[in-house]
Design a protein around this motif. Structure first.
Motif, PDB file in Angstrom:
ATOM      1  N   ARG A 149       0.813  -1.213   0.000  1.00 18.65           N
ATOM      2  CA  ARG A 149       0.000   0.000   0.000  1.00 18.65           C
ATOM      3  C   ARG A 149       0.851   1.269   0.000  1.00 18.65           C
ATOM      4  N   HIS A 150       2.157   1.092   0.167  1.00 12.83           N
ATOM      5  CA  HIS A 150       3.077   2.239   0.190  1.00 12.83           C
ATOM      6  C   HIS A 150       4.276   1.947  -0.714  1.00 12.83           C
ATOM      7  N   PRO A 151       4.028   1.787  -2.022  1.00 10.91           N
ATOM      8  CA  PRO A 151       5.116   1.383  -2.934  1.00 10.91           C
ATOM      9  C   PRO A 151       6.264   2.375  -2.976  1.00 10.91           C
ATOM     10  N   GLY A 152       5.999   3.642  -2.721  1.00 10.06           N
ATOM     11  CA  GLY A 152       7.067   4.625  -2.721  1.00 10.06           C
ATOM     12  C   GLY A 152       7.907   4.610  -1.464  1.00 10.06           C
ATOM     13  N   ARG A 153       7.503   3.816  -0.480  1.00  6.71           N
ATOM     14  CA  ARG A 153       8.213   3.726   0.808  1.00  6.71           C
ATOM     15  C   ARG A 153       8.501   2.265   1.146  1.00  6.71           C
ATOM     16  N   ARG A 154       8.835   1.494   0.146  1.00  5.40           N
ATOM     17  CA  ARG A 154       8.894   0.041   0.332  1.00  5.40           C
ATOM     18  C   ARG A 154       9.854  -0.382   1.439  1.00  5.40           C
ATOM     19  N   MET A 155      11.057   0.153   1.451  1.00  3.52           N
ATOM     20  CA  MET A 155      12.030  -0.262   2.473  1.00  3.52           C
ATOM     21  C   MET A 155      11.551   0.133   3.871  1.00  3.52           C
ATOM     22  N   GLU A 156      11.018   1.356   3.999  1.00  5.34           N
ATOM     23  CA  GLU A 156      10.528   1.794   5.307  1.00  5.34           C
ATOM     24  C   GLU A 156       9.330   0.963   5.745  1.00  5.34           C
TER      25      GLU A 156
END
Length: 293
Positions: A149-156
Protein backbone atom coordinates in the motif's frame (compact mmCIF):
# COMPACT_ATOMS: atom_id res chain seq x y z
CA UNK A 1 -17.30 14.92 39.11
CA UNK A 2 -16.97 18.47 37.78
CA UNK A 3 -16.56 19.44 41.47
CA UNK A 4 -15.03 16.11 42.52
CA UNK A 5 -11.45 14.98 42.13
CA UNK A 6 -9.04 17.74 41.22
CA UNK A 7 -7.30 17.73 37.87
CA UNK A 8 -3.95 15.99 37.95
CA UNK A 9 -2.68 12.56 38.93
CA UNK A 10 -4.38 10.33 41.50
CA UNK A 11 -3.77 6.84 42.88
CA UNK A 12 -6.01 4.07 44.17
CA UNK A 13 -4.45 0.98 45.79
CA UNK A 14 -5.77 -2.53 45.21
CA UNK A 15 -4.24 -5.41 47.21
CA UNK A 16 -1.14 -3.31 47.79
CA UNK A 17 -0.71 -2.39 44.09
CA UNK A 18 -1.02 1.23 43.01
CA UNK A 19 -3.28 2.11 40.08
CA UNK A 20 -2.63 5.64 38.83
CA UNK A 21 -5.03 7.74 36.81
CA UNK A 22 -4.99 11.25 35.42
CA UNK A 23 -7.89 13.73 35.48
CA UNK A 24 -8.21 16.54 32.91
CA UNK A 25 -10.98 18.74 31.55
CA UNK A 26 -14.45 19.44 32.91
CA UNK A 27 -17.97 18.27 32.18
CA UNK A 28 -19.51 14.77 32.00
CA UNK A 29 -17.11 12.15 33.34
CA UNK A 30 -15.55 9.68 30.91
CA UNK A 31 -13.00 7.08 32.00
CA UNK A 32 -10.49 6.37 29.21
CA UNK A 33 -8.67 3.03 28.90
CA UNK A 34 -5.72 2.85 26.46
CA UNK A 35 -4.63 0.04 24.17
CA UNK A 36 -1.75 -2.35 24.64
CA UNK A 37 -1.30 -4.18 26.85
CA UNK A 38 1.90 -2.57 28.03
CA UNK A 39 1.61 0.78 26.21
CA UNK A 40 1.80 4.16 27.94
CA UNK A 41 -1.55 5.90 28.35
CA UNK A 42 -0.57 9.32 27.02
CA UNK A 43 -0.69 8.49 23.29
CA UNK A 44 -4.46 8.60 23.86
CA UNK A 45 -4.47 12.08 25.40
CA UNK A 46 -7.36 13.99 23.79
CA UNK A 47 -7.07 17.71 24.64
CA UNK A 48 -9.87 18.71 22.24
CA UNK A 49 -12.28 16.33 23.99
CA UNK A 50 -11.20 17.67 27.39
CA UNK A 51 -12.88 20.94 26.40
CA UNK A 52 -16.23 19.12 26.46
CA UNK A 53 -15.92 16.65 29.33
CA UNK A 54 -13.79 15.50 32.21
CA UNK A 55 -11.53 12.65 31.08
CA UNK A 56 -10.08 10.18 33.56
CA UNK A 57 -7.13 8.50 31.84
CA UNK A 58 -6.16 5.10 33.24
CA UNK A 59 -2.43 4.36 33.52
CA UNK A 60 -2.72 0.55 33.50
CA UNK A 61 -0.88 -1.53 36.05
CA UNK A 62 2.40 -2.80 34.63
CA UNK A 63 3.03 0.54 32.88
CA UNK A 64 4.49 3.90 33.86
CA UNK A 65 4.35 4.64 37.56
CA UNK A 66 1.46 2.29 38.30
CA UNK A 67 2.27 -0.85 40.28
CA UNK A 68 3.50 -4.21 39.03
CA UNK A 69 2.08 -7.69 39.53
CA UNK A 70 4.28 -10.27 41.21
CA UNK A 71 3.36 -12.77 38.50
CA UNK A 72 3.26 -11.29 34.96
CA UNK A 73 0.82 -13.99 33.90
CA UNK A 74 -1.80 -12.07 35.86
CA UNK A 75 -1.96 -9.28 33.29
CA UNK A 76 -5.28 -10.21 31.73
CA UNK A 77 -8.65 -8.65 31.06
CA UNK A 78 -10.28 -9.71 34.34
CA UNK A 79 -7.41 -8.19 36.33
CA UNK A 80 -7.60 -4.91 34.45
CA UNK A 81 -11.38 -4.84 34.99
CA UNK A 82 -10.89 -5.21 38.76
CA UNK A 83 -8.45 -2.28 38.87
CA UNK A 84 -10.72 -0.21 36.63
CA UNK A 85 -13.59 -0.79 39.03
CA UNK A 86 -11.45 0.51 41.89
CA UNK A 87 -10.95 3.76 39.96
CA UNK A 88 -14.66 4.10 39.16
CA UNK A 89 -15.45 3.50 42.84
CA UNK A 90 -13.05 6.25 43.89
CA UNK A 91 -14.65 8.71 41.47
CA UNK A 92 -17.92 8.32 43.43
CA UNK A 93 -19.99 9.56 40.51
CA UNK A 94 -21.88 6.53 39.17
CA UNK A 95 -22.73 6.04 36.43
CA UNK A 96 -19.83 7.11 34.20
CA UNK A 97 -19.03 6.94 30.52
CA UNK A 98 -16.18 4.66 29.49
CA UNK A 99 -14.04 4.89 26.36
CA UNK A 100 -11.77 1.98 25.49
CA UNK A 101 -9.27 1.90 22.63
CA UNK A 102 -7.85 -1.30 21.11
CA UNK A 103 -7.13 -3.73 23.94
CA UNK A 104 -8.67 -1.14 26.25
CA UNK A 105 -11.88 -1.68 24.33
CA UNK A 106 -11.85 -5.32 25.44
CA UNK A 107 -11.49 -4.20 29.06
CA UNK A 108 -14.34 -1.71 28.70
CA UNK A 109 -16.62 -4.29 27.08
CA UNK A 110 -15.98 -6.70 29.91
CA UNK A 111 -16.54 -3.96 32.46
CA UNK A 112 -19.83 -2.97 30.85
CA UNK A 113 -21.01 -6.57 31.00
CA UNK A 114 -19.90 -7.14 34.60
CA UNK A 115 -20.91 -3.75 36.07
CA UNK A 116 -23.85 -2.48 34.01
CA UNK A 117 -25.26 -0.26 36.77
CA UNK A 118 -22.05 1.78 36.87
CA UNK A 119 -22.05 2.60 33.14
CA UNK A 120 -23.84 5.60 31.59
CA UNK A 121 -22.54 4.82 28.11
CA UNK A 122 -19.73 3.09 26.24
CA UNK A 123 -17.43 4.31 23.48
CA UNK A 124 -15.76 1.32 21.81
CA UNK A 125 -12.95 2.80 19.76
CA UNK A 126 -10.88 0.76 17.32
CA UNK A 127 -11.66 -2.54 19.01
CA UNK A 128 -13.37 -5.92 18.57
CA UNK A 129 -15.67 -8.31 20.45
CA UNK A 130 -13.33 -11.21 19.69
CA UNK A 131 -9.60 -11.94 19.33
CA UNK A 132 -9.75 -15.52 18.06
CA UNK A 133 -7.69 -17.21 15.35
CA UNK A 134 -9.67 -15.51 12.58
CA UNK A 135 -8.89 -12.14 14.14
CA UNK A 136 -5.19 -13.01 14.39
CA UNK A 137 -5.02 -14.19 10.77
CA UNK A 138 -6.76 -11.02 9.62
CA UNK A 139 -4.19 -8.87 11.43
CA UNK A 140 -1.31 -10.85 9.96
CA UNK A 141 -2.73 -10.53 6.45
CA UNK A 142 -3.20 -6.77 6.85
CA UNK A 143 0.36 -6.32 8.01
CA UNK A 144 1.74 -8.43 5.15
CA UNK A 145 -0.18 -6.19 2.73
CA UNK A 146 1.09 -2.97 4.32
CA UNK A 147 4.22 -2.48 2.14
CA UNK A 148 2.20 -2.91 -1.06
CA UNK A 149 0.00 0.00 0.00
CA UNK A 150 3.08 2.24 0.19
CA UNK A 151 5.12 1.38 -2.93
CA UNK A 152 7.07 4.63 -2.72
CA UNK A 153 8.21 3.73 0.81
CA UNK A 154 8.89 0.04 0.33
CA UNK A 155 12.03 -0.26 2.47
CA UNK A 156 10.53 1.79 5.31
CA UNK A 157 7.26 -0.14 5.11
CA UNK A 158 9.10 -3.48 5.28
CA UNK A 159 10.85 -2.21 8.42
CA UNK A 160 7.47 -1.31 9.92
CA UNK A 161 6.24 -4.88 9.45
CA UNK A 162 9.41 -6.23 11.03
CA UNK A 163 8.97 -3.91 14.01
CA UNK A 164 5.35 -5.00 14.44
CA UNK A 165 6.43 -8.64 14.57
CA UNK A 166 9.23 -7.76 16.99
CA UNK A 167 6.85 -6.03 19.40
CA UNK A 168 4.87 -9.26 19.77
CA UNK A 169 7.92 -11.17 21.01
CA UNK A 170 9.92 -8.47 22.83
CA UNK A 171 11.03 -9.51 26.31
CA UNK A 172 12.66 -6.29 27.52
CA UNK A 173 11.38 -2.73 27.69
CA UNK A 174 14.05 -1.21 25.43
CA UNK A 175 13.28 -3.62 22.59
CA UNK A 176 9.55 -3.24 23.08
CA UNK A 177 9.73 0.56 22.87
CA UNK A 178 11.94 0.43 19.78
CA UNK A 179 9.51 -1.94 18.07
CA UNK A 180 6.45 0.09 19.11
CA UNK A 181 7.94 3.21 17.60
CA UNK A 182 9.02 1.30 14.53
CA UNK A 183 5.55 -0.13 13.95
CA UNK A 184 3.74 3.19 14.51
CA UNK A 185 3.19 4.04 10.79
CA UNK A 186 1.10 0.88 10.34
CA UNK A 187 -1.54 2.23 12.71
CA UNK A 188 -2.18 5.35 10.62
CA UNK A 189 -3.91 5.70 7.27
CA UNK A 190 -0.92 7.52 5.76
CA UNK A 191 1.88 8.26 8.21
CA UNK A 192 4.33 9.62 5.66
CA UNK A 193 1.87 12.11 4.17
CA UNK A 194 1.51 13.74 7.60
CA UNK A 195 4.85 12.91 9.18
CA UNK A 196 5.31 16.34 10.73
CA UNK A 197 2.15 15.82 12.77
CA UNK A 198 2.60 12.16 13.67
CA UNK A 199 6.37 11.89 14.22
CA UNK A 200 6.38 13.72 17.60
CA UNK A 201 3.74 11.33 18.97
CA UNK A 202 5.78 8.41 17.66
CA UNK A 203 8.90 9.68 19.42
CA UNK A 204 7.06 9.92 22.76
CA UNK A 205 5.70 6.35 22.65
CA UNK A 206 6.69 4.27 25.66
CA UNK A 207 5.94 0.69 26.57
CA UNK A 208 6.71 -2.10 29.03
CA UNK A 209 7.24 -5.68 27.93
CA UNK A 210 6.08 -7.48 31.08
CA UNK A 211 2.30 -7.15 30.46
CA UNK A 212 2.86 -8.91 27.13
CA UNK A 213 3.67 -12.04 29.15
CA UNK A 214 0.10 -12.13 30.51
CA UNK A 215 -2.96 -12.94 28.50
CA UNK A 216 -6.28 -14.71 28.48
CA UNK A 217 -6.67 -18.40 29.21
CA UNK A 218 -8.82 -18.52 26.06
CA UNK A 219 -9.18 -15.88 23.31
CA UNK A 220 -11.35 -12.93 24.26
CA UNK A 221 -14.86 -13.47 22.87
CA UNK A 222 -17.98 -11.70 24.11
CA UNK A 223 -20.03 -12.02 20.91
CA UNK A 224 -22.64 -14.18 22.63
CA UNK A 225 -22.93 -11.63 25.48
CA UNK A 226 -23.21 -8.40 23.51
CA UNK A 227 -27.00 -8.51 23.66
CA UNK A 228 -26.77 -7.97 27.42
CA UNK A 229 -25.20 -4.52 26.99
CA UNK A 230 -28.04 -2.09 27.62
CA UNK A 231 -25.98 1.09 27.94
CA UNK A 232 -26.00 3.42 24.93
CA UNK A 233 -22.91 2.59 22.92
CA UNK A 234 -20.91 4.43 20.27
CA UNK A 235 -18.65 2.30 18.07
CA UNK A 236 -15.79 4.02 16.24
CA UNK A 237 -13.46 2.57 13.62
CA UNK A 238 -10.95 3.77 11.07
CA UNK A 239 -11.46 2.64 7.48
CA UNK A 240 -7.73 1.84 7.23
CA UNK A 241 -7.20 0.23 10.64
CA UNK A 242 -5.08 -2.93 10.07
CA UNK A 243 -6.09 -4.55 13.37
CA UNK A 244 -9.54 -3.37 14.46
CA UNK A 245 -11.11 -2.22 11.22
CA UNK A 246 -14.74 -1.82 10.09
CA UNK A 247 -15.39 -5.56 9.96
CA UNK A 248 -14.96 -5.90 13.73
CA UNK A 249 -16.79 -2.64 14.39
CA UNK A 250 -19.78 -3.88 12.38
CA UNK A 251 -19.77 -7.07 14.47
CA UNK A 252 -20.01 -4.96 17.62
CA UNK A 253 -22.74 -2.80 16.11
CA UNK A 254 -24.78 -5.84 15.15
CA UNK A 255 -24.48 -7.35 18.62
CA UNK A 256 -25.11 -4.27 20.80
CA UNK A 257 -28.76 -3.23 20.57
CA UNK A 258 -28.46 0.44 21.52
CA UNK A 259 -25.43 1.30 19.41
CA UNK A 260 -24.33 3.64 16.68
CA UNK A 261 -21.41 3.13 14.32
CA UNK A 262 -19.10 5.73 12.78
CA UNK A 263 -16.28 4.82 10.38
CA UNK A 264 -13.64 7.51 9.86
CA UNK A 265 -12.77 7.31 6.18
CA UNK A 266 -9.35 8.97 6.45
CA UNK A 267 -8.08 7.20 9.57
CA UNK A 268 -6.35 4.05 10.64
CA UNK A 269 -6.37 3.02 14.30
CA UNK A 270 -5.87 6.55 15.66
CA UNK A 271 -8.72 8.79 14.53
CA UNK A 272 -8.27 11.02 17.60
CA UNK A 273 -5.04 12.34 16.02
CA UNK A 274 -5.80 11.63 12.35
CA UNK A 275 -9.24 13.28 12.27
CA UNK A 276 -9.40 15.03 15.66
CA UNK A 277 -12.28 17.41 14.88
CA UNK A 278 -14.52 14.63 13.56
CA UNK A 279 -13.55 12.32 16.42
CA UNK A 280 -14.16 14.95 19.10
CA UNK A 281 -17.50 15.94 17.58
CA UNK A 282 -18.70 12.35 17.41
CA UNK A 283 -17.83 11.52 21.03
CA UNK A 284 -19.02 14.84 22.49
CA UNK A 285 -22.33 14.68 20.61
CA UNK A 286 -22.91 11.11 21.77
CA UNK A 287 -22.29 11.90 25.42
CA UNK A 288 -24.42 15.02 25.44
CA UNK A 289 -27.27 13.20 23.71
CA UNK A 290 -27.13 10.38 26.24
CA UNK A 291 -26.95 12.86 29.10
CA UNK A 292 -30.00 14.69 27.79
CA UNK A 293 -32.17 11.59 27.72
Amino acid sequence: MGDGLAQGTHTVTVCGIDQRFHVAGSGPVCVVYPGGPGVSWDYLRMPELEEHMQLVYIEPIGTGRSGRLADPRGYCCDTYVAFLDAVVSQLDTDPVFLLGHGYGGLVVQRYGLDHPARVAGLVLYGTSPVTDEQFRQSAVAEMIAFPARHPGRRMEADAVVGAFEGALTATDDETFVRCLQGAWPAYLADYWAHEETFAPVRARLRGWAEPQRGGEAVPFDVRAELGRIEAPTLILAGAHDPLFGPHWAAMLHEGVAHSGLIVFQHSGNLAHIEQPAAFTGAVADFMYLVGAE
